[in-house]
Design a protein around this motif. Structure first.
Motif, PDB file in Angstrom:
ATOM      1  N   ASP A   5      -4.934   7.596   5.879  1.00 40.11           N
ATOM      2  CA  ASP A   5      -4.879   8.274   7.178  1.00 40.11           C
ATOM      3  C   ASP A   5      -6.280   8.436   7.771  1.00 40.11           C
ATOM      4  O   ASP A   5      -6.470   8.298   8.982  1.00 40.11           O
ATOM      5  N   THR A   6      -7.242   8.738   6.926  1.00 44.06           N
ATOM      6  CA  THR A   6      -8.623   8.854   7.387  1.00 44.06           C
ATOM      7  C   THR A   6      -9.096   7.530   7.984  1.00 44.06           C
ATOM      8  O   THR A   6      -9.698   7.495   9.056  1.00 44.06           O
ATOM      9  N   ILE A   7      -8.795   6.433   7.296  1.00 43.80           N
ATOM     10  CA  ILE A   7      -9.176   5.110   7.793  1.00 43.80           C
ATOM     11  C   ILE A   7      -8.490   4.832   9.128  1.00 43.80           C
ATOM     12  O   ILE A   7      -9.111   4.349  10.080  1.00 43.80           O
ATOM     13  N   LYS A   8      -7.194   5.142   9.217  1.00 43.08           N
ATOM     14  CA  LYS A   8      -6.459   4.905  10.466  1.00 43.08           C
ATOM     15  C   LYS A   8      -6.977   5.766  11.612  1.00 43.08           C
ATOM     16  O   LYS A   8      -6.951   5.351  12.769  1.00 43.08           O
ATOM     17  N   GLU A 101     -16.172  10.342   5.760  1.00 45.75           N
ATOM     18  CA  GLU A 101     -16.282  11.787   5.544  1.00 45.75           C
ATOM     19  C   GLU A 101     -16.362  12.520   6.875  1.00 45.75           C
ATOM     20  O   GLU A 101     -15.819  13.610   7.027  1.00 45.75           O
ATOM     21  N   ALA A 102     -17.005  11.913   7.855  1.00 50.89           N
ATOM     22  CA  ALA A 102     -17.082  12.529   9.182  1.00 50.89           C
ATOM     23  C   ALA A 102     -15.689  12.736   9.769  1.00 50.89           C
ATOM     24  O   ALA A 102     -15.409  13.784  10.360  1.00 50.89           O
ATOM     25  N   VAL A 103     -14.815  11.751   9.602  1.00 48.61           N
ATOM     26  CA  VAL A 103     -13.434  11.899  10.090  1.00 48.61           C
ATOM     27  C   VAL A 103     -12.797  13.116   9.429  1.00 48.61           C
ATOM     28  O   VAL A 103     -12.169  13.945  10.095  1.00 48.61           O
ATOM     29  N   GLU A 104     -12.974  13.226   8.125  1.00 47.32           N
ATOM     30  CA  GLU A 104     -12.409  14.359   7.372  1.00 47.32           C
ATOM     31  C   GLU A 104     -12.922  15.696   7.893  1.00 47.32           C
ATOM     32  O   GLU A 104     -12.202  16.688   7.873  1.00 47.32           O
ATOM     33  N   LEU A 105     -14.165  15.726   8.347  1.00 51.60           N
ATOM     34  CA  LEU A 105     -14.795  16.970   8.805  1.00 51.60           C
ATOM     35  C   LEU A 105     -14.612  17.223  10.296  1.00 51.60           C
ATOM     36  O   LEU A 105     -15.164  18.175  10.838  1.00 51.60           O
ATOM     37  N   GLY A 106     -13.848  16.336  10.968  1.00 56.06           N
ATOM     38  CA  GLY A 106     -13.634  16.511  12.404  1.00 56.06           C
ATOM     39  C   GLY A 106     -14.818  16.079  13.249  1.00 56.06           C
ATOM     40  O   GLY A 106     -14.946  16.485  14.404  1.00 56.06           O
ATOM     41  N   LEU A 107     -15.674  15.252  12.684  1.00 55.75           N
ATOM     42  CA  LEU A 107     -16.846  14.766  13.403  1.00 55.75           C
ATOM     43  C   LEU A 107     -16.619  13.335  13.862  1.00 55.75           C
ATOM     44  O   LEU A 107     -15.721  12.655  13.377  1.00 55.75           O
ATOM     45  N   GLY A 108     -17.460  12.879  14.764  1.00 59.07           N
ATOM     46  CA  GLY A 108     -17.381  11.515  15.246  1.00 59.07           C
ATOM     47  C   GLY A 108     -18.651  10.757  14.921  1.00 59.07           C
ATOM     48  O   GLY A 108     -19.728  11.349  14.791  1.00 59.07           O
ATOM     49  N   THR A 109     -18.508   9.449  14.797  1.00 58.43           N
ATOM     50  CA  THR A 109     -19.648   8.573  14.518  1.00 58.43           C
ATOM     51  C   THR A 109     -19.508   7.289  15.321  1.00 58.43           C
ATOM     52  O   THR A 109     -18.423   6.959  15.801  1.00 58.43           O
TER      53      THR A 109
END
Length: 163
Positions: A5-8, A101-109
Protein backbone atom coordinates in the motif's frame (compact mmCIF):
# COMPACT_ATOMS: atom_id res chain seq x y z
CA UNK A 1 -0.28 0.42 6.19
CA UNK A 2 1.45 -2.50 4.49
CA UNK A 3 4.48 -2.05 2.25
CA UNK A 4 2.50 -2.72 -0.93
CA UNK A 5 0.00 0.00 0.00
CA UNK A 6 2.87 2.36 0.76
CA UNK A 7 4.34 1.67 -2.69
CA UNK A 8 0.94 2.22 -4.34
CA UNK A 9 0.39 5.48 -2.43
CA UNK A 10 3.76 7.02 -3.30
CA UNK A 11 3.58 10.10 -5.52
CA UNK A 12 6.06 12.71 -6.70
CA UNK A 13 5.11 15.84 -4.78
CA UNK A 14 5.94 19.24 -6.20
CA UNK A 15 3.72 21.44 -4.04
CA UNK A 16 4.55 21.71 -0.35
CA UNK A 17 3.11 23.50 2.64
CA UNK A 18 5.38 26.10 4.20
CA UNK A 19 5.58 24.15 7.49
CA UNK A 20 8.85 22.51 8.49
CA UNK A 21 9.10 18.76 8.95
CA UNK A 22 9.36 17.93 12.67
CA UNK A 23 12.89 16.86 13.61
CA UNK A 24 11.77 13.41 14.80
CA UNK A 25 10.25 12.68 11.37
CA UNK A 26 13.37 13.88 9.60
CA UNK A 27 15.50 11.61 11.78
CA UNK A 28 13.22 8.66 11.03
CA UNK A 29 13.68 9.25 7.30
CA UNK A 30 17.44 9.24 7.71
CA UNK A 31 17.29 6.12 9.88
CA UNK A 32 15.38 4.38 7.07
CA UNK A 33 18.26 5.26 4.72
CA UNK A 34 20.85 4.08 7.23
CA UNK A 35 19.19 0.66 7.35
CA UNK A 36 19.30 0.18 3.57
CA UNK A 37 21.42 -2.63 2.13
CA UNK A 38 24.62 -1.82 0.28
CA UNK A 39 27.28 -3.77 -1.61
CA UNK A 40 29.38 -5.72 0.91
CA UNK A 41 27.58 -3.65 3.58
CA UNK A 42 30.03 -0.81 2.93
CA UNK A 43 27.39 1.88 3.52
CA UNK A 44 29.68 4.14 1.59
CA UNK A 45 27.32 7.07 1.32
CA UNK A 46 26.65 10.45 2.79
CA UNK A 47 23.40 12.36 3.07
CA UNK A 48 23.46 16.14 3.20
CA UNK A 49 20.26 17.59 4.62
CA UNK A 50 19.69 21.12 3.39
CA UNK A 51 17.36 23.25 5.47
CA UNK A 52 18.96 26.67 5.05
CA UNK A 53 16.61 28.85 3.00
CA UNK A 54 19.40 30.68 1.14
CA UNK A 55 21.09 27.42 0.13
CA UNK A 56 17.73 25.98 -0.98
CA UNK A 57 17.20 29.02 -3.22
CA UNK A 58 20.63 28.50 -4.75
CA UNK A 59 19.81 24.84 -5.32
CA UNK A 60 16.76 25.89 -7.36
CA UNK A 61 19.15 27.44 -9.89
CA UNK A 62 21.39 24.36 -9.79
CA UNK A 63 18.29 22.22 -10.44
CA UNK A 64 17.49 23.85 -13.78
CA UNK A 65 15.28 26.47 -12.11
CA UNK A 66 12.73 23.96 -10.86
CA UNK A 67 11.10 26.44 -8.45
CA UNK A 68 9.33 23.81 -6.34
CA UNK A 69 12.72 22.54 -5.12
CA UNK A 70 13.07 25.65 -2.97
CA UNK A 71 9.62 25.29 -1.41
CA UNK A 72 10.31 21.91 0.21
CA UNK A 73 11.01 21.81 3.92
CA UNK A 74 14.30 20.01 3.25
CA UNK A 75 16.40 18.83 0.35
CA UNK A 76 18.42 15.67 0.84
CA UNK A 77 21.48 15.17 -1.35
CA UNK A 78 22.59 11.56 -1.77
CA UNK A 79 26.37 11.44 -2.15
CA UNK A 80 28.25 8.37 -3.36
CA UNK A 81 31.90 7.40 -3.41
CA UNK A 82 33.27 7.17 -6.96
CA UNK A 83 35.79 4.55 -5.86
CA UNK A 84 32.96 2.11 -5.12
CA UNK A 85 31.58 0.29 -8.17
CA UNK A 86 27.99 0.06 -6.89
CA UNK A 87 27.67 3.46 -5.25
CA UNK A 88 24.82 4.62 -7.49
CA UNK A 89 22.74 1.49 -6.89
CA UNK A 90 23.42 1.58 -3.15
CA UNK A 91 22.42 5.23 -2.93
CA UNK A 92 19.27 4.72 -4.99
CA UNK A 93 18.16 1.98 -2.61
CA UNK A 94 18.84 4.15 0.45
CA UNK A 95 17.06 7.16 -1.05
CA UNK A 96 14.05 5.03 -1.94
CA UNK A 97 13.94 3.88 1.69
CA UNK A 98 13.56 7.58 2.55
CA UNK A 99 10.81 7.98 -0.06
CA UNK A 100 8.79 5.03 1.26
CA UNK A 101 9.20 6.03 4.90
CA UNK A 102 8.04 9.52 3.96
CA UNK A 103 4.77 8.06 2.65
CA UNK A 104 4.33 6.26 5.98
CA UNK A 105 4.89 9.54 7.85
CA UNK A 106 2.47 11.55 5.69
CA UNK A 107 5.28 13.43 3.98
CA UNK A 108 5.95 14.01 0.31
CA UNK A 109 9.10 13.65 -1.75
CA UNK A 110 10.29 14.12 -5.28
CA UNK A 111 13.39 12.65 -6.90
CA UNK A 112 15.52 15.29 -8.60
CA UNK A 113 17.84 13.97 -11.26
CA UNK A 114 18.08 17.09 -13.41
CA UNK A 115 20.73 19.24 -11.78
CA UNK A 116 24.13 20.74 -12.43
CA UNK A 117 26.36 18.45 -10.38
CA UNK A 118 29.32 20.83 -10.34
CA UNK A 119 27.12 23.61 -8.98
CA UNK A 120 25.57 21.34 -6.33
CA UNK A 121 29.06 20.21 -5.30
CA UNK A 122 30.20 23.83 -5.01
CA UNK A 123 27.15 24.90 -2.98
CA UNK A 124 27.34 21.93 -0.58
CA UNK A 125 31.15 21.75 -0.47
CA UNK A 126 31.24 18.19 -1.77
CA UNK A 127 34.71 16.84 -2.65
CA UNK A 128 35.41 16.15 -6.32
CA UNK A 129 35.99 12.44 -5.70
CA UNK A 130 32.34 12.08 -4.63
CA UNK A 131 29.24 11.78 -6.82
CA UNK A 132 25.92 13.55 -6.32
CA UNK A 133 23.65 10.66 -7.29
CA UNK A 134 20.32 12.39 -6.71
CA UNK A 135 18.53 15.02 -4.70
CA UNK A 136 15.23 14.49 -2.89
CA UNK A 137 12.84 17.23 -1.93
CA UNK A 138 11.00 16.41 1.29
CA UNK A 139 8.11 18.27 2.84
CA UNK A 140 4.52 18.32 3.93
CA UNK A 141 2.43 17.83 0.78
CA UNK A 142 0.04 20.53 -0.35
CA UNK A 143 -1.32 18.42 -3.20
CA UNK A 144 -2.71 14.92 -3.69
CA UNK A 145 -1.92 13.92 -7.25
CA UNK A 146 -3.67 10.93 -8.73
CA UNK A 147 -1.66 7.89 -9.77
CA UNK A 148 -0.06 8.16 -13.18
CA UNK A 149 -0.65 5.35 -15.67
CA UNK A 150 1.66 2.36 -15.51
CA UNK A 151 2.40 -0.28 -18.10
CA UNK A 152 0.96 -3.74 -17.56
CA UNK A 153 3.12 -6.55 -16.22
CA UNK A 154 3.00 -8.20 -19.64
CA UNK A 155 4.61 -5.10 -21.17
CA UNK A 156 7.53 -4.96 -18.75
CA UNK A 157 8.46 -8.53 -17.90
CA UNK A 158 9.13 -11.93 -19.38
CA UNK A 159 10.26 -15.28 -18.04
CA UNK A 160 13.62 -16.89 -18.71
CA UNK A 161 14.62 -14.70 -21.66
CA UNK A 162 14.08 -11.29 -23.16
CA UNK A 163 10.96 -11.25 -25.30
Amino acid sequence: MGIFDTIKDRRSIRTYKSERIPQEKLEKLLEAARLAPSAANRQNWKFIVVENEQVKKQLVTACNNQAFVGTASHIIAGIGDLSQKWHQVDLAIALEHIVLEAVELGLGTCWIGAFNEDEVKRLLRIPQDKKVVALLTVGIPDESPTARPRKTLEEIMSYNEYT
